[in-house]
Scaffold this active site. Sequence first.
Site, PDB file in Angstrom:
ATOM      1  N   ASP A   1       0.798  -1.231   0.000  1.00 35.51           N
ATOM      2  CA  ASP A   1       0.000   0.000   0.000  1.00 35.51           C
ATOM      3  C   ASP A   1       0.829   1.279   0.000  1.00 35.51           C
ATOM      4  O   ASP A   1       0.344   2.332  -0.359  1.00 35.51           O
ATOM      5  CB  ASP A   1      -1.041   0.009   1.121  1.00 35.51           C
ATOM      6  CG  ASP A   1      -0.443  -0.284   2.481  1.00 35.51           C
ATOM      7  OD1 ASP A   1       0.738  -0.658   2.537  1.00 35.51           O
ATOM      8  OD2 ASP A   1      -1.156  -0.139   3.492  1.00 35.51           O
TER       9      ASP A   1
ATOM     10  N   ASN B   1      22.421 -34.133  -7.512  1.00 33.73           N
ATOM     11  CA  ASN B   1      23.475 -34.986  -6.937  1.00 33.73           C
ATOM     12  C   ASN B   1      23.190 -35.253  -5.463  1.00 33.73           C
ATOM     13  O   ASN B   1      24.097 -35.350  -4.649  1.00 33.73           O
ATOM     14  CB  ASN B   1      24.865 -34.375  -7.151  1.00 33.73           C
ATOM     15  CG  ASN B   1      24.910 -32.927  -6.693  1.00 33.73           C
ATOM     16  OD1 ASN B   1      24.001 -32.462  -6.007  1.00 33.73           O
ATOM     17  ND2 ASN B   1      25.961 -32.214  -7.046  1.00 33.73           N
TER      18      ASN B   1
ATOM     19  N   GLY C   1      21.918 -33.539  -2.877  1.00 35.11           N
ATOM     20  CA  GLY C   1      22.261 -32.646  -1.760  1.00 35.11           C
ATOM     21  C   GLY C   1      23.340 -31.638  -2.067  1.00 35.11           C
ATOM     22  O   GLY C   1      23.637 -31.341  -3.228  1.00 35.11           O
TER      23      GLY C   1
HETATM   24  N1  TPP Z   1      22.436 -20.019   2.326  1.00 34.48           N
HETATM   25  C1  TPP Z   1      22.653 -19.041   1.408  1.00 34.48           C
HETATM   26  C2  TPP Z   1      21.592 -17.999   1.175  1.00 34.48           C
HETATM   27  N2  TPP Z   1      23.764 -18.988   0.678  1.00 34.48           N
HETATM   28  C3  TPP Z   1      24.740 -19.893   0.885  1.00 34.48           C
HETATM   29  N3  TPP Z   1      25.848 -19.787   0.156  1.00 34.48           N
HETATM   30  C4  TPP Z   1      24.560 -20.925   1.824  1.00 34.48           C
HETATM   31  C5  TPP Z   1      23.387 -20.962   2.516  1.00 34.48           C
HETATM   32  C6  TPP Z   1      25.626 -22.003   2.069  1.00 34.48           C
HETATM   33  N4  TPP Z   1      25.734 -22.894   0.872  1.00 34.48           N
HETATM   34  C7  TPP Z   1      26.684 -22.699  -0.055  1.00 34.48           C
HETATM   35  S1  TPP Z   1      26.623 -23.839  -1.299  1.00 34.48           S
HETATM   36  C8  TPP Z   1      25.326 -24.644  -0.566  1.00 34.48           C
HETATM   37  C9  TPP Z   1      24.941 -24.003   0.615  1.00 34.48           C
HETATM   38  C10 TPP Z   1      23.812 -24.452   1.465  1.00 34.48           C
HETATM   39  C11 TPP Z   1      24.745 -25.896  -1.160  1.00 34.48           C
HETATM   40  C12 TPP Z   1      24.673 -25.958  -2.636  1.00 34.48           C
HETATM   41  O1  TPP Z   1      24.187 -27.208  -2.986  1.00 34.48           O
HETATM   42  P1  TPP Z   1      23.701 -27.504  -4.455  1.00 34.48           P
HETATM   43  O2  TPP Z   1      22.935 -26.366  -4.987  1.00 34.48           O
HETATM   44  O3  TPP Z   1      23.023 -28.825  -4.516  1.00 34.48           O
HETATM   45  O4  TPP Z   1      25.058 -27.505  -5.264  1.00 34.48           O
HETATM   46  P2  TPP Z   1      26.024 -28.674  -5.666  1.00 34.48           P
HETATM   47  O5  TPP Z   1      25.486 -29.975  -5.138  1.00 34.48           O
HETATM   48  O6  TPP Z   1      26.049 -28.609  -7.155  1.00 34.48           O
HETATM   49  O7  TPP Z   1      27.358 -28.317  -5.064  1.00 34.48           O
END
Ligand code: TPP
Length: 591
Positions: free
Chosen positions: A49, A498, A500
């Site tokens: 608003d 992958n 997680g």
């Molecule tokens: N929360 C925020 C807002 N930013 C962050 N960088 C993090 C938490 C910490 N963090 C960095 S990478 C990541 C987290 C939780 C996980 C990434 O996982 P994914 O997207 O599955 O990538 P991959 O498996 O390809 O490495």
Amino acid sequence: ALETELNRLKLVVKSLQGADSSQDVYVGSYLLARLEQLGVTSLFGVPGDFNLGFLDLVEDHEKIDWVGNCNELNASYAADGYARVKQGSVGAVLTTFGVGELSAMNGIAGAFSEMVPVVHIAGVPSLRQQATKPMLHHTLGDGRYDAYTKAAEQFTCSQAILSNAYTAAAEIDRVLSDCVIKGRPVYITLPTDLAYAKISSDRLKVPLPRQPPLNDPDVESFVIDEIVKLVEEAEGEMIVLADACTIRHDALDELHDLLHKTRFPVYCAPMGKSAVDETYERYGGIYVGSITRPEIKEKVESAKLILSIGSLKSDFNSGNFTYSIPTRRTIELHSHWTKIKHADFPEIGMKQLIPKLTARLEGFSAKAQKVFVPPFTAHIPEESGNVISHAWFWPRMSQFFRPKDVIVAETGTSSFGILDVPLPKDSVFLAQILWGSIGWTVGSTLGAALAAKDCNLNRTILFIGDGSLQVHMRQLTVQELSTMLRKGLKPIIFVLNNSGYTIERYLHGKERKYNDIMNWKWTALLEVLGDLEGNLSKSYTVNSKKELDRLLEDQKFAAADVMQLVEVMMPKLDAPRALQAQAELSGKANQ
Ligand code: TPP
């Protein structure tokens, strides 16, 4: 530049003398007119608003389209992505008092950290309410109406707290100029009543100042002489190392001209990826300190002289601070200062310096040309299994890219994997390597795809991990896929499944449960988020190299005529080479 400034000042004087017939406009319309002049065609944000009145002006505006977002965080990410792709323009985001603007703040802080020009407009209570301070909704209930402004001061380079009609236009102009010149976000509060106050439109005839302050000519010519001496000593056997600030401070044309005329070999840091055409014959690849590919590392570190342009040495951009280039062999050009070996020259900025330097260094081209630069390529490895590994995936994707594609990579295995493979000519690469807020890429892809249309770019392609996309879901960032469908955008989104947080597994807690996530039916996401009839998008799962190959070779898929989501199944504990190396360094640094 002096002449442009003189003409601008003449126009200011003329407008103040009232030489042109004055036509009144609303303060809100004035702000939109200035944004239009800066090339803004999309305004991101969420209604509330305290900004609804202004939104009437936005909706009725002919050139600026309102892109209503699902939440303010996404809107700020989208404005950031828009500004990165639309070089020379700015991103703009509109939020409401308190609740809206605070939600946008992570995105605004990210734009500050990564030096992206974003204008944050917060619709705030009327001037009368600000004076009497009633206990309005969205206040803290204790009368501190200035609390959010104080917060915004931390994450913006300039603020305009609009408080009257007399100074509103000048204040708007001041912060918009700061936004462009400093390349960082700015904050404007627009009170509900002031948005409709009438002011003269005369100032709109005066273009906004956009140039950084002029270099002192004496110091500048001394600096140039010193640099030329060093290049002579090095007999032209030097390299250029380009980084983020060359892109952010609008010095790409100057850089390209320098490179083509001098023929110096050039390398980029990760945040400078795509500042130089990666198919250019004098381009040698990405330098990230000790985690650089060995053949590139040797070339960079053995150069007699390094001309570093726009350098930003954050941990992930420098291989955890492991540059092995001594200061006595380095010249650094920055947006507002220059460093030659150990000597600093404040206020000598690269945008004006580079063209003059180019003119003096052109003569070294014949010698520079003799320095061999191995081409930056990526080969698809021969692997026995059919499982999609990172070592195979990124070189394979590199073959899929086309000129003028916009390629976005989320923090995680994606932002590391893509570093080792070349991107095509005129492509644009986006990643948030310094701020690294997972959740940024989905909003940013929306902004990037809209800007790509304005700039006649090709497809927008996003790589994101399953973990980041799920964090998007919790922060509701994933909803922005819905806005992409609504706006008829057609990005291709690769979700790397992958199981997680693989990047975190490499940093700490390989088998810990906190790095696990629930598996979702990713291919049903676009249907849930708005493609109810199933004709606006396509989703796929690929389990093997063969399946991914088949999809990438399908011309219909590659044409990207609808929005597409590809779930790529990958092993839980596989990661790109650069991430494995970085994780080792970060692990040691965290101890
Ligand atoms: N929360 C925020 C807002 N930013 C962050 N960088 C993090 C938490 C910490 N963090 C960095 S990478 C990541 C987290 C939780 C996980 C990434 O996982 P994914 O997207 O599955 O990538 P991959 O498996 O390809 O490495």
